[in-house]
Design a protein around this motif. Structure first.
Motif, PDB file in Angstrom:
ATOM      1  N   ASN A 215       4.592 -22.357  61.455  1.00 54.41           N
ATOM      2  CA  ASN A 215       5.949 -22.179  60.461  1.00 54.41           C
ATOM      3  C   ASN A 215       5.531 -21.786  59.157  1.00 54.41           C
ATOM      4  O   ASN A 215       4.091 -21.838  58.871  1.00 54.41           O
ATOM      5  CB  ASN A 215       6.613 -23.535  60.497  1.00 54.41           C
ATOM      6  N   PHE A 216       6.314 -21.131  58.222  1.00 53.26           N
ATOM      7  CA  PHE A 216       6.061 -21.065  56.973  1.00 53.26           C
ATOM      8  C   PHE A 216       6.570 -22.329  56.285  1.00 53.26           C
ATOM      9  O   PHE A 216       7.241 -23.014  56.478  1.00 53.26           O
ATOM     10  CB  PHE A 216       7.161 -19.939  56.508  1.00 53.26           C
ATOM     11  N   TYR A 217       5.641 -22.411  55.030  1.00 49.47           N
ATOM     12  CA  TYR A 217       5.674 -23.376  54.127  1.00 49.47           C
ATOM     13  C   TYR A 217       5.813 -22.878  52.522  1.00 49.47           C
ATOM     14  O   TYR A 217       4.988 -21.923  52.327  1.00 49.47           O
ATOM     15  CB  TYR A 217       4.718 -24.427  54.057  1.00 49.47           C
ATOM     16  N   VAL A 218       6.811 -23.285  51.962  1.00 51.22           N
ATOM     17  CA  VAL A 218       6.863 -23.025  50.259  1.00 51.22           C
ATOM     18  C   VAL A 218       6.851 -24.127  49.614  1.00 51.22           C
ATOM     19  O   VAL A 218       7.774 -25.260  49.812  1.00 51.22           O
ATOM     20  CB  VAL A 218       8.287 -22.247  50.296  1.00 51.22           C
ATOM     21  N   ALA A 219       6.172 -23.963  48.745  1.00 44.26           N
ATOM     22  CA  ALA A 219       5.956 -25.028  47.656  1.00 44.26           C
ATOM     23  C   ALA A 219       6.278 -24.589  46.539  1.00 44.26           C
ATOM     24  O   ALA A 219       6.051 -23.478  45.821  1.00 44.26           O
ATOM     25  CB  ALA A 219       4.352 -25.410  47.709  1.00 44.26           C
ATOM     26  N   SER A 220       6.999 -25.236  45.520  1.00 42.54           N
ATOM     27  CA  SER A 220       7.646 -25.151  44.318  1.00 42.54           C
ATOM     28  C   SER A 220       7.549 -26.113  43.222  1.00 42.54           C
ATOM     29  O   SER A 220       7.520 -27.373  43.793  1.00 42.54           O
ATOM     30  CB  SER A 220       8.945 -24.386  44.313  1.00 42.54           C
ATOM     31  N   ALA A 221       8.091 -25.786  42.106  1.00 47.03           N
ATOM     32  CA  ALA A 221       8.292 -26.874  41.084  1.00 47.03           C
ATOM     33  C   ALA A 221       9.187 -27.960  41.388  1.00 47.03           C
ATOM     34  O   ALA A 221       9.806 -28.844  40.657  1.00 47.03           O
ATOM     35  CB  ALA A 221       8.074 -26.471  39.708  1.00 47.03           C
ATOM     36  N   ARG A 226      10.212 -25.911  54.491  1.00 47.15           N
ATOM     37  CA  ARG A 226       9.589 -25.606  55.964  1.00 47.15           C
ATOM     38  C   ARG A 226      10.749 -24.426  56.246  1.00 47.15           C
ATOM     39  O   ARG A 226      11.714 -24.877  56.564  1.00 47.15           O
ATOM     40  CB  ARG A 226       9.509 -26.635  56.943  1.00 47.15           C
ATOM     41  N   ILE A 227      10.222 -23.259  56.838  1.00 48.93           N
ATOM     42  CA  ILE A 227      10.944 -22.301  57.103  1.00 48.93           C
ATOM     43  C   ILE A 227      10.382 -21.888  58.443  1.00 48.93           C
ATOM     44  O   ILE A 227       9.245 -21.564  58.522  1.00 48.93           O
ATOM     45  CB  ILE A 227      10.853 -20.934  56.238  1.00 48.93           C
ATOM     46  N   SER A 228      11.320 -21.960  59.603  1.00 47.44           N
ATOM     47  CA  SER A 228      11.010 -21.486  60.945  1.00 47.44           C
ATOM     48  C   SER A 228      10.723 -20.069  61.030  1.00 47.44           C
ATOM     49  O   SER A 228      11.459 -19.325  60.484  1.00 47.44           O
ATOM     50  CB  SER A 228      11.766 -22.274  61.872  1.00 47.44           C
ATOM     51  N   PRO A 229       9.845 -19.593  62.203  1.00 42.48           N
ATOM     52  CA  PRO A 229      10.233 -18.109  62.446  1.00 42.48           C
ATOM     53  C   PRO A 229      11.482 -17.493  62.744  1.00 42.48           C
ATOM     54  O   PRO A 229      11.680 -16.544  62.642  1.00 42.48           O
ATOM     55  CB  PRO A 229       9.112 -18.126  63.675  1.00 42.48           C
ATOM     56  N   ALA A 230      12.470 -18.469  63.276  1.00 43.09           N
ATOM     57  CA  ALA A 230      13.814 -18.051  63.187  1.00 43.09           C
ATOM     58  C   ALA A 230      14.736 -17.989  61.940  1.00 43.09           C
ATOM     59  O   ALA A 230      15.739 -17.569  61.980  1.00 43.09           O
ATOM     60  CB  ALA A 230      14.568 -18.838  64.435  1.00 43.09           C
ATOM     61  N   MET A 241       5.690 -29.562  44.257  1.00 39.02           N
ATOM     62  CA  MET A 241       4.525 -29.421  45.304  1.00 39.02           C
ATOM     63  C   MET A 241       3.785 -28.279  44.840  1.00 39.02           C
ATOM     64  O   MET A 241       4.493 -27.284  44.372  1.00 39.02           O
ATOM     65  CB  MET A 241       4.907 -29.640  46.657  1.00 39.02           C
ATOM     66  N   LEU A 242       2.492 -28.143  45.145  1.00 39.25           N
ATOM     67  CA  LEU A 242       1.614 -26.886  44.802  1.00 39.25           C
ATOM     68  C   LEU A 242       1.175 -26.164  45.942  1.00 39.25           C
ATOM     69  O   LEU A 242       1.367 -25.113  45.984  1.00 39.25           O
ATOM     70  CB  LEU A 242       0.199 -27.561  44.318  1.00 39.25           C
ATOM     71  N   ASP A 243       0.962 -26.895  47.285  1.00 30.99           N
ATOM     72  CA  ASP A 243       0.243 -26.042  48.358  1.00 30.99           C
ATOM     73  C   ASP A 243       0.287 -26.780  49.652  1.00 30.99           C
ATOM     74  O   ASP A 243       0.513 -27.992  49.637  1.00 30.99           O
ATOM     75  CB  ASP A 243      -1.169 -25.515  47.868  1.00 30.99           C
ATOM     76  N   PHE A 244      -0.079 -25.954  50.930  1.00 29.23           N
ATOM     77  CA  PHE A 244      -0.250 -26.609  52.113  1.00 29.23           C
ATOM     78  C   PHE A 244      -1.401 -26.280  52.654  1.00 29.23           C
ATOM     79  O   PHE A 244      -1.977 -25.042  52.377  1.00 29.23           O
ATOM     80  CB  PHE A 244       1.141 -26.089  52.916  1.00 29.23           C
ATOM     81  N   PHE A 245      -1.951 -26.997  53.641  1.00 30.12           N
ATOM     82  CA  PHE A 245      -3.083 -26.362  54.445  1.00 30.12           C
ATOM     83  C   PHE A 245      -3.297 -27.225  55.582  1.00 30.12           C
ATOM     84  O   PHE A 245      -2.595 -28.337  55.809  1.00 30.12           O
ATOM     85  CB  PHE A 245      -4.376 -26.652  53.484  1.00 30.12           C
TER      86      PHE A 245
END
Length: 353
Positions: A215-221, A226-230, A241-245
């Motif tokens: 999945n895609f993950y977007v972090a912002s102020a 969480r954005i699925s492939p669909a 939030m800052l980041d994902f790993f």
């Protein structure tokens, strides 16, 4: 002969022997060996903005050049890249493609998909030609960690765009098809526009866009999604939030506050705060290690196994002193590779200061 002399000699020999031994518990804070840094033999004209490793070769990219190296660090290709009226943002790279953005002579943003192994295969889109509502215009966000993110298999690309004058974010999901030989694009088309009205597009609000574990993950102020492939978007955090790993099958999220480290055991649907202070900010994983930057371009630090501390790395003697020219790290062929301004260095074992 003094009968005590042999005993005294034996005692002295034992003391000398123990004094020459290494400590049973060596100091973990000290360097364990000399750092075996190796400088990769190539010349680039501008600062390196990104690195990427495939199973068989690795890439480096600057504003005006793209480089391919084989498994022995031999240079396979130097590809000049047009700069037009300027280059914006940090490019995104995958095994088969890379993405960048330039400005045309009329100062129009142009997004570019380039095939990684075929200089003749590329697809360009003027940003103002993308789907949009009447009375709005689009501007690609180029101040975040990188311009967007490829899916793991390289068939999707998620691009964050600011919708103006409403000043919110939309995400454009592109589908990428390769020819059967995987040596050229068959087609690249816009598959979906994902609107997130609650994600305010003030200056530099977007921090990072990732693809992790499906999945895609977007972090912002103003939160994280969480954005699925669909193309289904789910807000998972309301705070900055800052980041994902991802590490060893577990997803982690980092926040502005040191106590905002979270983990997910269900592929990003729900999250648990670790309830500990952590120095991890913008994270990159390489092999089994996690590296962290306080801000984009800072020197990487290596993170402790419990994620609480980030420790300085012993850099090569000729490493640049500019604190803002360190953009990528990856693991390839048993070594860790770091970009440092216009150079790439590799090392087999990370040594801390």
């Amino acid at each position: 002969m003094n009968p005590q002399f042999p005993k005294l000699l034996l005692l002295m020999l034992c003391i000398f022997s123990f004094s020459c031994q290494k400590p049973l518990f060596p100091d973990d804070d000290g360097p364990i060996s000399k750092a075996d840094w190796k400088a990769i033999d190539f010349q680039c004209e501008r600062q390196i903005l990104g690195l990427h490793a495939t199973p068989f070769e690795w890439y480096a990219i600057t504003e005006n050049q793209f480089f391919r190296f084989d498994g022995e660090d031999g240079l396979l290709e130097i590809r000049p890249l047009p700069t037009e009226s300027g280059v914006k943002g940090v490019p995104a790279l995958s095994d088969n493609a890379f993405f960048r953005m330039t400005l045309s002579q009329g100062n129009r943003q142009v997004i570019e998909f380039h095939h990684a192994r075929n200089p003749a295969s590329s697809v360009l889109f003027p940003v103002d030609s993308l789907e949009r509502d009447a009375g709005t215009f689009l501007e690609v966000e180029f101040l975040s960690r990188q311009l967007g993110a490829f899916s793991g298999d390289g068939t999707l690309f998620l691009l964050p765009v600011k919708v103006l004058p409403q000043r919110n974010y939309a995400f454009y999901l592109f589908e990428i098809q390769q020819q059967s030989a995987q040596n050229a694009f068959a087609s690249i088309k816009l598959a979906k526009r994902i609107n997130i009205p609650g994600m305010d597009a003030e200056l530099a609000n977007l921090k990072s866009t990732r693809f992790l574990d499906g999945n895609f993950y977007v972090a912002s102020a103003v939160g994280a999604w969480r954005i699925s492939p669909a193309g289904q978007a789910l807000q998972i955090f309301p705070q900055w939030m800052l980041d994902f790993f991802s590490l060893k099958g577990t997803l982690y999220a980092t926040g502005l506050n040191s106590f905002d480290l979270h983990k997910s055991a269900d592929n990003g649907l729900t999250w648990e705060r670790l309830n500990q202070n952590s120095e991890v900010k913008y994270a990159e994983t390489a092999d089994t290690l996690v590296f962290s930057e306080t801000t984009l371009g800072n020197r990487y630090q290596v993170v402790s196994a419990d994620f609480k501390k980030a420790r300085d790395i012993e850099h090569p003697a000729d490493a640049p002193t500019d604190p803002s020219v360190f953009y990528s790290v990856f693991f390839f062929g048993g070594r860790y590779y770091f970009s440092m301004d216009r150079k790439v260095f590799s090392i087999s074992q990370i040594i801390t200061k």
